[in-house]
Write a protein that holds these residues in place. Structure first.
Motif, PDB file in Angstrom:
ATOM      1  N   ALA A 159     -31.625  22.843 -12.216  1.00  0.00           N
ATOM      2  CA  ALA A 159     -33.085  22.853 -12.280  1.00  0.00           C
ATOM      3  C   ALA A 159     -33.685  23.605 -11.099  1.00  0.00           C
ATOM      4  O   ALA A 159     -33.224  23.478  -9.970  1.00  0.00           O
ATOM      5  CB  ALA A 159     -33.617  21.420 -12.306  1.00  0.00           C
ATOM      6  N   ASN A 160     -34.720  24.386 -11.389  1.00  0.00           N
ATOM      7  CA  ASN A 160     -35.508  25.059 -10.356  1.00  0.00           C
ATOM      8  C   ASN A 160     -36.819  24.328 -10.117  1.00  0.00           C
ATOM      9  O   ASN A 160     -37.372  24.356  -9.032  1.00  0.00           O
ATOM     10  CB  ASN A 160     -35.839  26.490 -10.765  1.00  0.00           C
ATOM     11  CG  ASN A 160     -34.621  27.342 -10.931  1.00  0.00           C
ATOM     12  OD1 ASN A 160     -33.614  27.147 -10.262  1.00  0.00           O
ATOM     13  ND2 ASN A 160     -34.690  28.292 -11.849  1.00  0.00           N
ATOM     14  N   THR A 161     -37.317  23.698 -11.172  1.00  0.00           N
ATOM     15  CA  THR A 161     -38.593  22.998 -11.102  1.00  0.00           C
ATOM     16  C   THR A 161     -38.649  21.973 -12.233  1.00  0.00           C
ATOM     17  O   THR A 161     -37.975  22.138 -13.247  1.00  0.00           O
ATOM     18  CB  THR A 161     -39.777  23.990 -11.216  1.00  0.00           C
ATOM     19  OG1 THR A 161     -41.003  23.291 -11.094  1.00  0.00           O
ATOM     20  CG2 THR A 161     -39.770  24.741 -12.517  1.00  0.00           C
ATOM     21  N   PHE A 162     -39.429  20.925 -12.030  1.00  0.00           N
ATOM     22  CA  PHE A 162     -39.716  20.013 -13.127  1.00  0.00           C
ATOM     23  C   PHE A 162     -41.122  19.482 -12.974  1.00  0.00           C
ATOM     24  O   PHE A 162     -41.682  19.451 -11.883  1.00  0.00           O
ATOM     25  CB  PHE A 162     -38.696  18.872 -13.249  1.00  0.00           C
ATOM     26  CG  PHE A 162     -38.609  17.942 -12.070  1.00  0.00           C
ATOM     27  CD1 PHE A 162     -39.537  16.923 -11.879  1.00  0.00           C
ATOM     28  CD2 PHE A 162     -37.567  18.060 -11.161  1.00  0.00           C
ATOM     29  CE1 PHE A 162     -39.437  16.063 -10.811  1.00  0.00           C
ATOM     30  CE2 PHE A 162     -37.464  17.202 -10.086  1.00  0.00           C
ATOM     31  CZ  PHE A 162     -38.404  16.197  -9.904  1.00  0.00           C
ATOM     32  N   ILE A 175     -30.830  37.745 -18.074  1.00  0.00           N
ATOM     33  CA  ILE A 175     -31.752  36.632 -17.845  1.00  0.00           C
ATOM     34  C   ILE A 175     -31.008  35.346 -18.159  1.00  0.00           C
ATOM     35  O   ILE A 175     -30.374  35.228 -19.198  1.00  0.00           O
ATOM     36  CB  ILE A 175     -33.003  36.748 -18.738  1.00  0.00           C
ATOM     37  CG1 ILE A 175     -33.789  37.995 -18.377  1.00  0.00           C
ATOM     38  CG2 ILE A 175     -33.874  35.505 -18.605  1.00  0.00           C
ATOM     39  CD1 ILE A 175     -34.946  38.273 -19.304  1.00  0.00           C
ATOM     40  N   ASN A 176     -31.100  34.392 -17.252  1.00  0.00           N
ATOM     41  CA  ASN A 176     -30.491  33.081 -17.428  1.00  0.00           C
ATOM     42  C   ASN A 176     -31.591  32.066 -17.167  1.00  0.00           C
ATOM     43  O   ASN A 176     -31.817  31.659 -16.036  1.00  0.00           O
ATOM     44  CB  ASN A 176     -29.324  32.909 -16.455  1.00  0.00           C
ATOM     45  CG  ASN A 176     -28.622  31.580 -16.620  1.00  0.00           C
ATOM     46  OD1 ASN A 176     -29.027  30.735 -17.424  1.00  0.00           O
ATOM     47  ND2 ASN A 176     -27.581  31.370 -15.851  1.00  0.00           N
ATOM     48  N   LYS A 177     -32.311  31.661 -18.207  1.00  0.00           N
ATOM     49  CA  LYS A 177     -33.429  30.745 -18.053  1.00  0.00           C
ATOM     50  C   LYS A 177     -33.380  29.698 -19.156  1.00  0.00           C
ATOM     51  O   LYS A 177     -33.189  30.013 -20.312  1.00  0.00           O
ATOM     52  CB  LYS A 177     -34.749  31.493 -18.122  1.00  0.00           C
ATOM     53  CG  LYS A 177     -35.936  30.579 -17.900  1.00  0.00           C
ATOM     54  CD  LYS A 177     -37.158  31.347 -17.522  1.00  0.00           C
ATOM     55  CE  LYS A 177     -38.255  30.372 -17.238  1.00  0.00           C
ATOM     56  NZ  LYS A 177     -39.001  30.699 -16.086  1.00  0.00           N
ATOM     57  N   VAL A 178     -33.560  28.453 -18.742  1.00  0.00           N
ATOM     58  CA  VAL A 178     -33.573  27.328 -19.668  1.00  0.00           C
ATOM     59  C   VAL A 178     -34.885  26.590 -19.474  1.00  0.00           C
ATOM     60  O   VAL A 178     -35.299  26.338 -18.335  1.00  0.00           O
ATOM     61  CB  VAL A 178     -32.389  26.368 -19.378  1.00  0.00           C
ATOM     62  CG1 VAL A 178     -32.455  25.143 -20.255  1.00  0.00           C
ATOM     63  CG2 VAL A 178     -31.072  27.084 -19.541  1.00  0.00           C
ATOM     64  N   GLY A 227     -34.848  25.845 -15.487  1.00  0.00           N
ATOM     65  CA  GLY A 227     -33.655  26.056 -14.682  1.00  0.00           C
ATOM     66  C   GLY A 227     -32.787  27.144 -15.266  1.00  0.00           C
ATOM     67  O   GLY A 227     -33.258  27.990 -16.024  1.00  0.00           O
ATOM     68  N   LYS A 228     -31.502  27.102 -14.908  1.00  0.00           N
ATOM     69  CA  LYS A 228     -30.548  28.096 -15.400  1.00  0.00           C
ATOM     70  C   LYS A 228     -29.223  27.414 -15.723  1.00  0.00           C
ATOM     71  O   LYS A 228     -28.901  26.366 -15.158  1.00  0.00           O
ATOM     72  CB  LYS A 228     -30.361  29.208 -14.386  1.00  0.00           C
ATOM     73  CG  LYS A 228     -29.978  28.745 -13.005  1.00  0.00           C
ATOM     74  CD  LYS A 228     -30.037  29.893 -12.022  1.00  0.00           C
ATOM     75  CE  LYS A 228     -30.048  29.347 -10.608  1.00  0.00           C
ATOM     76  NZ  LYS A 228     -30.379  30.351  -9.636  1.00  0.00           N
ATOM     77  N   ILE A 241     -28.048  17.712 -16.092  1.00  0.00           N
ATOM     78  CA  ILE A 241     -28.970  18.388 -15.180  1.00  0.00           C
ATOM     79  C   ILE A 241     -28.516  18.144 -13.745  1.00  0.00           C
ATOM     80  O   ILE A 241     -28.135  17.022 -13.396  1.00  0.00           O
ATOM     81  CB  ILE A 241     -30.413  17.844 -15.332  1.00  0.00           C
ATOM     82  CG1 ILE A 241     -30.836  17.794 -16.805  1.00  0.00           C
ATOM     83  CG2 ILE A 241     -31.382  18.639 -14.480  1.00  0.00           C
ATOM     84  CD1 ILE A 241     -30.947  19.104 -17.506  1.00  0.00           C
ATOM     85  N   ILE A 242     -28.595  19.180 -12.915  1.00  0.00           N
ATOM     86  CA  ILE A 242     -28.376  19.023 -11.476  1.00  0.00           C
ATOM     87  C   ILE A 242     -29.526  19.701 -10.745  1.00  0.00           C
ATOM     88  O   ILE A 242     -30.135  20.644 -11.249  1.00  0.00           O
ATOM     89  CB  ILE A 242     -27.028  19.624 -11.004  1.00  0.00           C
ATOM     90  CG1 ILE A 242     -26.946  21.112 -11.303  1.00  0.00           C
ATOM     91  CG2 ILE A 242     -25.873  18.874 -11.599  1.00  0.00           C
ATOM     92  CD1 ILE A 242     -25.783  21.807 -10.622  1.00  0.00           C
ATOM     93  N   CYS A 243     -29.856  19.180  -9.594  1.00  0.00           N
ATOM     94  CA  CYS A 243     -30.828  19.834  -8.721  1.00  0.00           C
ATOM     95  C   CYS A 243     -30.426  19.592  -7.277  1.00  0.00           C
ATOM     96  O   CYS A 243     -29.732  18.629  -6.969  1.00  0.00           O
ATOM     97  CB  CYS A 243     -32.264  19.417  -8.999  1.00  0.00           C
ATOM     98  SG  CYS A 243     -32.554  17.698  -9.321  1.00  0.00           S
ATOM     99  N   TRP A 244     -30.837  20.495  -6.419  1.00  0.00           N
ATOM    100  CA  TRP A 244     -30.397  20.510  -5.029  1.00  0.00           C
ATOM    101  C   TRP A 244     -31.562  20.356  -4.067  1.00  0.00           C
ATOM    102  O   TRP A 244     -32.695  20.603  -4.402  1.00  0.00           O
ATOM    103  CB  TRP A 244     -29.682  21.842  -4.730  1.00  0.00           C
ATOM    104  CG  TRP A 244     -28.389  22.005  -5.455  1.00  0.00           C
ATOM    105  CD1 TRP A 244     -28.198  22.605  -6.675  1.00  0.00           C
ATOM    106  CD2 TRP A 244     -27.107  21.546  -5.032  1.00  0.00           C
ATOM    107  NE1 TRP A 244     -26.876  22.548  -7.021  1.00  0.00           N
ATOM    108  CE2 TRP A 244     -26.178  21.919  -6.026  1.00  0.00           C
ATOM    109  CE3 TRP A 244     -26.653  20.878  -3.897  1.00  0.00           C
ATOM    110  CZ2 TRP A 244     -24.823  21.640  -5.923  1.00  0.00           C
ATOM    111  CZ3 TRP A 244     -25.298  20.609  -3.795  1.00  0.00           C
ATOM    112  CH2 TRP A 244     -24.403  20.983  -4.801  1.00  0.00           C
TER     113      TRP A 244
END
Length: 149
Positions: free
Chosen positions: A100-103, A4-7, A79-80, A55-58
Protein backbone atom coordinates in the motif's frame (compact mmCIF):
# COMPACT_ATOMS: atom_id res chain seq x y z
CA UNK A 1 8.68 3.08 -21.92
CA UNK A 2 8.28 1.82 -18.38
CA UNK A 3 5.36 -0.24 -17.15
CA UNK A 4 2.62 0.59 -14.68
CA UNK A 5 2.07 -1.37 -11.48
CA UNK A 6 -0.97 0.13 -9.74
CA UNK A 7 -3.69 -1.50 -7.68
CA UNK A 8 -6.85 0.23 -6.44
CA UNK A 9 -9.14 -1.61 -4.02
CA UNK A 10 -12.18 -0.84 -1.90
CA UNK A 11 -12.90 -3.45 0.70
CA UNK A 12 -13.16 -4.45 4.35
CA UNK A 13 -10.33 -5.51 6.62
CA UNK A 14 -10.45 -9.21 7.45
CA UNK A 15 -8.33 -8.79 10.58
CA UNK A 16 -6.61 -6.15 12.66
CA UNK A 17 -3.23 -5.13 11.23
CA UNK A 18 -0.32 -7.24 12.45
CA UNK A 19 2.51 -4.76 13.06
CA UNK A 20 6.15 -5.74 13.40
CA UNK A 21 9.09 -3.48 14.20
CA UNK A 22 12.44 -4.14 12.55
CA UNK A 23 15.87 -2.63 13.14
CA UNK A 24 16.04 1.18 13.03
CA UNK A 25 12.37 1.20 14.22
CA UNK A 26 11.06 0.47 10.72
CA UNK A 27 7.48 -0.83 11.01
CA UNK A 28 5.62 -3.19 8.71
CA UNK A 29 1.86 -3.75 8.96
CA UNK A 30 0.11 -6.69 7.30
CA UNK A 31 -3.58 -7.40 7.04
CA UNK A 32 -6.12 -8.97 4.70
CA UNK A 33 -8.68 -7.04 2.69
CA UNK A 34 -11.86 -8.56 1.28
CA UNK A 35 -13.43 -7.27 -1.92
CA UNK A 36 -16.82 -8.60 -2.98
CA UNK A 37 -18.68 -8.76 -6.26
CA UNK A 38 -22.29 -9.74 -6.74
CA UNK A 39 -23.96 -11.46 -9.69
CA UNK A 40 -27.04 -13.50 -10.45
CA UNK A 41 -26.68 -17.19 -11.18
CA UNK A 42 -28.73 -19.15 -13.74
CA UNK A 43 -31.56 -19.51 -11.23
CA UNK A 44 -31.70 -15.76 -10.67
CA UNK A 45 -30.27 -15.96 -7.15
CA UNK A 46 -27.89 -13.25 -6.04
CA UNK A 47 -24.42 -14.69 -5.45
CA UNK A 48 -21.57 -12.98 -3.61
CA UNK A 49 -18.01 -13.71 -4.71
CA UNK A 50 -15.32 -12.55 -2.27
CA UNK A 51 -11.64 -12.17 -3.10
CA UNK A 52 -9.06 -11.90 -0.30
CA UNK A 53 -5.96 -9.72 -0.73
CA UNK A 54 -2.78 -9.71 1.37
CA UNK A 55 -1.83 -6.11 2.15
CA UNK A 56 1.45 -4.78 3.54
CA UNK A 57 2.49 -1.24 4.37
CA UNK A 58 5.69 0.23 5.73
CA UNK A 59 6.96 2.98 8.05
CA UNK A 60 4.51 5.85 8.72
CA UNK A 61 1.72 4.18 6.80
CA UNK A 62 2.18 1.07 8.98
CA UNK A 63 1.98 3.23 12.11
CA UNK A 64 -1.25 4.82 10.85
CA UNK A 65 -2.68 1.41 10.00
CA UNK A 66 -1.89 0.28 13.55
CA UNK A 67 -3.62 3.35 15.03
CA UNK A 68 -6.70 3.69 12.84
CA UNK A 69 -7.53 0.37 11.17
CA UNK A 70 -9.30 -2.61 12.65
CA UNK A 71 -11.24 -5.64 11.48
CA UNK A 72 -14.35 -4.77 9.49
CA UNK A 73 -13.38 -1.20 8.54
CA UNK A 74 -14.00 -0.29 4.92
CA UNK A 75 -11.08 1.42 3.19
CA UNK A 76 -10.03 2.69 -0.21
CA UNK A 77 -6.47 1.57 -0.88
CA UNK A 78 -3.88 2.31 -3.57
CA UNK A 79 -0.67 0.39 -3.97
CA UNK A 80 1.36 -1.93 -6.17
CA UNK A 81 1.74 -5.68 -6.59
CA UNK A 82 4.80 -7.32 -5.05
CA UNK A 83 5.69 -10.99 -5.34
CA UNK A 84 8.30 -12.49 -3.05
CA UNK A 85 9.64 -15.98 -2.64
CA UNK A 86 11.35 -18.08 0.03
CA UNK A 87 12.38 -21.65 0.51
CA UNK A 88 10.65 -23.93 3.04
CA UNK A 89 12.14 -27.44 3.49
CA UNK A 90 13.63 -27.29 0.00
CA UNK A 91 10.34 -26.18 -1.59
CA UNK A 92 10.25 -22.73 -3.17
CA UNK A 93 7.12 -20.82 -2.13
CA UNK A 94 5.69 -17.58 -3.46
CA UNK A 95 3.26 -14.96 -2.22
CA UNK A 96 1.80 -11.98 -4.03
CA UNK A 97 0.96 -9.01 -1.84
CA UNK A 98 -0.23 -5.49 -2.36
CA UNK A 99 2.20 -2.92 -0.98
CA UNK A 100 0.00 0.00 0.00
CA UNK A 101 1.05 3.57 -0.79
CA UNK A 102 -2.04 5.21 0.66
CA UNK A 103 -5.40 4.36 2.16
CA UNK A 104 -8.56 6.27 2.97
CA UNK A 105 -10.96 5.18 5.69
CA UNK A 106 -14.50 4.94 4.29
CA UNK A 107 -16.31 3.57 7.36
CA UNK A 108 -18.51 6.38 8.72
CA UNK A 109 -17.38 7.91 11.98
CA UNK A 110 -19.00 6.19 14.93
CA UNK A 111 -19.22 2.81 13.18
CA UNK A 112 -16.78 0.27 14.53
CA UNK A 113 -16.61 -1.84 11.37
CA UNK A 114 -18.12 -4.80 13.16
CA UNK A 115 -15.18 -5.42 15.48
CA UNK A 116 -16.51 -3.86 18.65
CA UNK A 117 -13.47 -1.56 18.80
CA UNK A 118 -13.65 2.08 19.71
CA UNK A 119 -14.19 4.40 16.74
CA UNK A 120 -11.06 6.19 15.62
CA UNK A 121 -10.38 9.84 16.29
CA UNK A 122 -9.71 10.34 12.59
CA UNK A 123 -12.34 12.24 10.58
CA UNK A 124 -14.29 10.48 7.81
CA UNK A 125 -12.71 9.91 4.42
CA UNK A 126 -9.27 10.93 5.63
CA UNK A 127 -6.51 9.95 3.28
CA UNK A 128 -3.40 8.50 4.82
CA UNK A 129 -0.36 8.38 2.58
CA UNK A 130 3.13 7.08 3.04
CA UNK A 131 5.61 9.77 3.91
CA UNK A 132 7.74 10.25 0.85
CA UNK A 133 9.79 13.20 -0.24
CA UNK A 134 7.72 15.37 -2.52
CA UNK A 135 9.02 15.71 -6.04
CA UNK A 136 9.37 19.29 -7.20
CA UNK A 137 6.48 20.34 -9.37
CA UNK A 138 7.37 21.29 -12.91
CA UNK A 139 7.13 24.96 -13.59
CA UNK A 140 4.14 25.91 -15.72
CA UNK A 141 5.07 28.08 -18.63
CA UNK A 142 2.10 29.30 -20.64
CA UNK A 143 2.42 28.99 -24.39
CA UNK A 144 2.76 32.46 -25.88
CA UNK A 145 1.72 31.38 -29.39
CA UNK A 146 -1.58 32.61 -30.72
CA UNK A 147 -4.35 30.05 -30.57
CA UNK A 148 -5.78 29.01 -33.97
CA UNK A 149 -9.37 29.66 -32.92
Amino acid sequence: MSGINKVILIGRLGKDPDVRTFENNVKKASFTLATSEYFKDKSGNRVEQTEWHNIICWRNLAENAEKYLNKGKMIYLEGKLRTRSWEDNGIKKYITEIEANTFTILTPKGEDGGSGAVATQMPNNTEIAAAAPAAPEPAFEPDTDDLPF
